[in-house]
Write a protein that holds these residues in place. Structure first.
Motif, short mmCIF file in Angstrom:
data_model
loop_
_atom_site.label_atom_id
_atom_site.label_comp_id
_atom_site.label_asym_id
_atom_site.label_seq_id
_atom_site.Cartn_x
_atom_site.Cartn_y
_atom_site.Cartn_z
N PRO A 82 -14.58 7.76 23.73
CA PRO A 82 -14.11 7.01 22.55
C PRO A 82 -12.64 6.64 22.70
N LYS A 83 -12.30 5.45 22.24
CA LYS A 83 -10.92 4.96 22.39
C LYS A 83 -10.09 5.17 21.13
N GLU A 85 -13.84 0.17 16.31
CA GLU A 85 -14.33 0.29 17.70
C GLU A 85 -15.81 -0.05 17.71
N LEU A 114 -16.40 12.29 16.17
CA LEU A 114 -17.18 12.99 17.18
C LEU A 114 -16.82 14.46 17.28
N ILE A 116 -19.36 4.94 24.03
CA ILE A 116 -18.57 5.39 22.88
C ILE A 116 -18.54 6.91 22.82
N VAL A 134 -18.15 1.16 14.72
CA VAL A 134 -17.46 2.19 13.93
C VAL A 134 -16.56 1.51 12.91
N THR A 189 -12.66 7.37 15.80
CA THR A 189 -13.93 7.67 16.47
C THR A 189 -13.88 9.06 17.09
N LYS A 190 -12.76 9.39 17.71
CA LYS A 190 -12.61 10.73 18.30
C LYS A 190 -12.73 11.81 17.22
#
Length: 538
Positions: free
Chosen positions: A251-252, A240, A260, A247, A232, A256-257
């Motif tokens: 997701p961390k 990430e 998504l 993932i 990412v 990324t969150k």
């Protein structure tokens, strides 16, 4: 040893270590590191401007002519790319790694036949000539899924559809059976069914040839279905990376969150039971003549729209879907009297078919269009304020300058832009901001009907979600009627109250949006829905 551990034990085919790329001293990629192992698909994901494509092009050192200054280390099939001489680069480009670009029409030479272009890719690495070369070219085109390859070998790119051109690009990229395929947004401009075909083709060729794939995309649904690992990127950096399922499951990084969570969701506000009919069309037909010969006589015609009827009420969105060439945009233009047609068109109860251009002009402010491309539909020589206010100069020429400026500022605020930006030019805005300007340009005239022609197709998924939410808010606030033209059924599902499916100029199915998405009756509609939502839920 388990398959995953065996894969991790293999030496990477491609290793990128601490890659940084600068243009004129400004870094656009910084500290990027990742690996691609034999037989593996790794996806580089992120929004426009995140550095995905620059990173991918750096793998084959394809940015040298643009004044870039790459630093770090790239090792491809044992060769250090950034230190490689011309002979080594020649071996890598096409021999070890092939590349498929986003827009095949700009990647293929319009002056050469597709057979010559595939043949050139072959002869750069192998000394084939004559019939042997022709047989090899046909074999590569057939392997890439081009139907009737032997007959089409002498065709030019403009004579092929978008999906066919992309298959030719794949044939060129895989002409010498490379170990790595770099696919840079290879499906973005394609219809959902063609997109699914191209993705399945790449997956099948990967398995057949045992090659690795570096897949660059902003579409996370594609990533989840086709990639083993995800990298990412945001603002030129990797935020990430890891196994795809991990993932998606957990997701961390906040970015990324966000990616998504930003697929267009929700439903539009319900239409009022007493809503007035804004547009009614009956038996709309559009034909284009085919002319041939020295005198350009009409020998036939293309029936672009055949017998389409529809109604649209205030506060309602009718989604118009279908593949390219189905007649969607032509129908939209015909309903606005921007394309010659036959049939009946009532706008706010008035028959507009017999009206002349002069008679139509007072109605134009109440029936507006927002185009697909926010880059091409705005004049680069006009400021945002001038673009939005231009319609007021045409339709309300007596409006005082101060009131016109206030209306422009109000329109910009409504679409979520700071009125202080009115003095900026289109190139100073992002794609999403440009599309907001295009919407403001239509809204400033206080229309009743908006034809939205693929308004989100050129945008990142997060910006798509923002534009969808904005359009729903504006519709609820002003009671706007939308004709929403798109091939992206995920966006249409979030926008439309009803959906009309077109194929080859005809309506094959229509109904309430949610019911039609859940239970399509016609095979063509089922194919569209399957391609769209299988990708979305994979």
């Amino acid at each position: 040893m388990p398959a995953e551990e065996l894969r991790m034990a293999e030496a990477p085919l491609l290793s990128v270590e601490n890659l940084s790329v600068a243009f004129r001293g400004q870094k656009v990629v910084e500290g990027v590191s990742f690996e691609v192992r034999p037989g593996e698909t790794v996806a580089l994901v992120g929004e426009s401007g995140s550095g995905k494509s620059v990173t991918a092009l750096s793998v084959l050192r394809l940015l040298a002519a643009t004044g870039s200054n790459p630093e770090g280390r790239i090792v491809l099939d044992g060769t250090e790319v950034l230190r490689a001489d011309d002979d080594a680069l020649h071996r890598l480009r096409g021999g070890v790694a092939g590349m498929v670009f986003q827009e095949p029409m700009t990647s293929l030479n319009p002056l050469h036949t597709i057979g010559r272009q595939v043949g050139e890719a072959i002869t750069l690495h192998r000394p084939l000539r004559g019939d042997a070369l022709r047989r090899e070219v046909i074999a590569k085109l057939e392997r890439a899924g081009l139907a009737n390859a032997e007959e089409r070998i002498n065709a030019y790119p403009h004579q092929l559809s978008g999906g066919q051109r992309q298959r030719v690009m794949i044939a060129v990229a895989l002409a010498n059976d490379p170990k790595l395929l770099i696919a840079d947004e290879p499906t973005t401009a394609l219809d959902v069914t063609i997109q699914a075909q191209i993705l399945e083709l790449i997956a099948g060729l990967k398995k057949r040839l045992g090659m690795a794939v570096l897949f660059i995309t902003h579409d996370l649904a594609i990533v989840r279905r086709h990639a083993q690992r995800v990298v990412v990127m945001k603002d030129g950096k990797v935020v990430e990376q890891g196994e795809t399922e991990a993932i998606f499951r957990d997701p961390k990084h906040p970015y990324t969150k966000m990616l998504l969570a930003t697929e267009p969701r929700g439903r539009p506000a319900p239409v009022a039971p007493d809503a007035l009919t804004v547009l009614e069309a009956r038996d709309i037909r559009v034909s284009f003549p085919i002319r041939r010969g020295f005198l350009r006589r009409v020998v036939s015609e293309v029936r672009a729209v055949e017998g389409v009827s529809l109604t649209l009420r205030a506060g309602e969105t009718l989604g118009l879907v279908g593949e390219s060439g189905s007649g969607k945009t032509t129908l939209g233009f015909a309903l606005l009297r921007l394309e010659r047609s036959t049939g009946g068109i009532l706008f706010e109860g008035r028959d507009i078919v017999p009206l002349s251009r002069t008679q139509l002009r007072p109605l134009r402010s109440r029936m507006q269009i927002v185009f697909q491309d926010p880059y091409g539909s705005l004049s680069p020589r006009m400021s945002a304020g001038d673009i939005v206010g231009e319609g007021l100069l045409v339709h309300e020429p007596s409006l005082p300058a101060r009131e016109r400026e206030a209306r422009v500022a109000q329109a910009l605020e409504e679409v979520g832009l700071d009125p202080a930006m009115a003095g900026r030019y289109p190139h100073e805005f992002s794609g999403g901001q440009r599309q907001r300007i295009a919407i403001a340009r239509a809204l400033v005239l206080k229309p009743r009907l908006l034809v939205l022609d693929e308004p989100t197709s050129a945008l990142d998924v997060s910006v798509q979600a923002q534009v969808v939410e904005l359009l729903r808010e504006l519709q609820a606030r002003h009671g706007l009627a939308y004709l929403f033209i798109s091939h992206d059924l995920r966006v249409v599902r979030a926008m439309a109250h009803r959906i009309m499916v077109m194929r080859q100029g005809r309506v094959v199915e229509e109904g309430e949006a949610e019911a039609l998405c859940r239970n399509p009756r016609e095979p063509y509609t089922r194919a569209l829905m399957s391609a769209a939502f299988d990708l979305a839920t994979a």
